[in-house]
Design an enzyme around this catalytic site. Sequence first.
Site, PDB file in Angstrom:
ATOM      1  N   LYS A   1      46.729 -49.858  -3.845  1.00 29.61           N
ATOM      2  CA  LYS A   1      47.191 -48.493  -4.053  1.00 29.61           C
ATOM      3  C   LYS A   1      48.716 -48.488  -4.023  1.00 29.61           C
ATOM      4  CE  LYS A   1      45.971 -43.814  -2.458  1.00 29.61           C
ATOM      5  NZ  LYS A   1      45.086 -43.085  -1.511  1.00 29.61           N
TER       6      LYS A   1
ATOM      7  N   CYS B   1      42.707 -43.465  -6.304  1.00 32.48           N
ATOM      8  CA  CYS B   1      42.888 -42.054  -5.937  1.00 32.48           C
ATOM      9  C   CYS B   1      44.246 -41.462  -6.330  1.00 32.48           C
ATOM     10  CB  CYS B   1      42.627 -41.901  -4.444  1.00 32.48           C
ATOM     11  SG  CYS B   1      42.317 -40.185  -3.935  1.00 32.48           S
TER      12      CYS B   1
ATOM     13  N   GLU C   1      36.778 -45.145  -2.917  1.00 31.08           N
ATOM     14  CA  GLU C   1      37.853 -45.507  -2.001  1.00 31.08           C
ATOM     15  C   GLU C   1      37.357 -45.398  -0.550  1.00 31.08           C
ATOM     16  OE1 GLU C   1      42.467 -44.099  -1.014  1.00 31.08           O
ATOM     17  OE2 GLU C   1      41.056 -42.668  -1.922  1.00 31.08           O
TER      18      GLU C   1
END
Length: 509
Positions: free
Chosen positions: A340, A374, A265
């Site tokens: 995300k 993440c 990321e």
Amino acid sequence: MPQAINKVELRNLQIEDYKELKTSMVEAYSELEEAYWQEEQIERLLELFPEGQLVILVDGKVVGSALSLIVDNRKASATHTYEKITGNYTFSTHDPFGDVLYGIDVFIHPDYRGLRLGRRLYDARKEICEKLNLQSIIFAGRIPRYAEYSKELTPKQYIEKVRAKEIHDPVLSFQLSNDFHVIKVMKNYLEGDVSSQEYAVLLEWNNIYYEKDQKLINTNKSVIRLGLIQWQMRPLNNLEALFEQAEFFIDAVSGYTSDFAMFPELFIAPLMADYNHLSEADAIRELARYTDPIRKKFQEFAISYNINIITGSMPLLENGNLYNVGFLCKRDGTSEMYSKIHITPNEVFYWGMKGGSQIKTFDTDCGKIGIMICYDVEFPELSRLMADEGMNILFVPFLTDTQNGYTRVRNCAQARAIENECYVAIAGCVGNLPKVNNMDIQFAQAAVFTPSDFAFPTNGIKAEATPNTEMTLIVDVDVDLLKELHEHGSVRIMKDRRKDLYQIRKLKS
């Protein structure tokens, strides 16, 4: 049962076995009149389909057999009689181009029951089904104790009680324990079968390796090689310097014939150094100008190095909103974007980021995969939705500054592997970046996690990198092991969910 046994052998039936075959069959079906195959029928069966006929021998004596045909699934699944499915015992129904292994007979001499020899025959049938790429094994099983309960139970009620182990049926109980499931009940299946009241239960075992359209090339692999890049943050003078460093790693992992390369990321954060005089929010918006050129360059790398690349993540400015996105650049030249979904408080406070709105899986030449950035891996609902769509590998590019943050990502990723019966690969950035605000320190340890069962490492860790050191991690994962786990695992989490009590679904596509 004989007092001593020296040797048990399983092999294909030969015509020379006929006399012993007949003797064992007569004993096995003593309640049925003249229930044995004629020698000419066995000869015909061996002419048509020799590899489908099995015998089991104890000390050289034939004590059991399993006989099979190949038929079309539509014929096997439709209501039929034993006479009809065997072509009036001529086996004219055998179709070498069919897609189902149909079991026409299986028996064990009563003196040799209790040795689990029937299980050996069924396991061998399953091997034949897999090797011939047949869709399933289907057969109609007798229910020889049904006559005892026919006045008080319907066939359906009888089956349910056998399934609940309230009644033991020597045939049906055995079939259910061998992973067969009930398709339907058929009446008037075998004339003269008084103990079953001429009922039979049509049963099926599905071949999890079946491929409808087998291809000689471009087939989905069983063993997939992952190349995870544990990227060190370092000053970069310009975009070309980033490309040079990225290409080095892509070249390295593709040199080991990896199918995937994954970057972490926001690994492009060093390019923000030129904008360190701006606020964090303005600096990352300047960084977003590089996103499209990076996507295009990584598409070129995917083609030239013949590898699927997961580009970690980078900022994307769209209609005035800032998103954290990445791209799956496939080796066929196409690319797809992922975003995300869940934004951390830090990303909101310093950068004003917004979460994406699409939960999806991706079709690749190595099967279906999922990608989550993440923080998303800490929300189990996302990966469960992906698993329901057939995801086998979940990739998680991440960025964590402290070991606390890394521990959250790691432990949640490992949980996702267990609960979704899939592999989870994580990769992050390491080192320090002193000239970029809000990106000064990093901690990471790339790893690949597995479900926890006998076919996998006992600790659920397939491989892991050295913490906080720049390196690559090359790992092979076998998706066929996942297929076995789904169907035959010690626990079957995906199958055993109580969907009658709870469900998870997408609210928008």
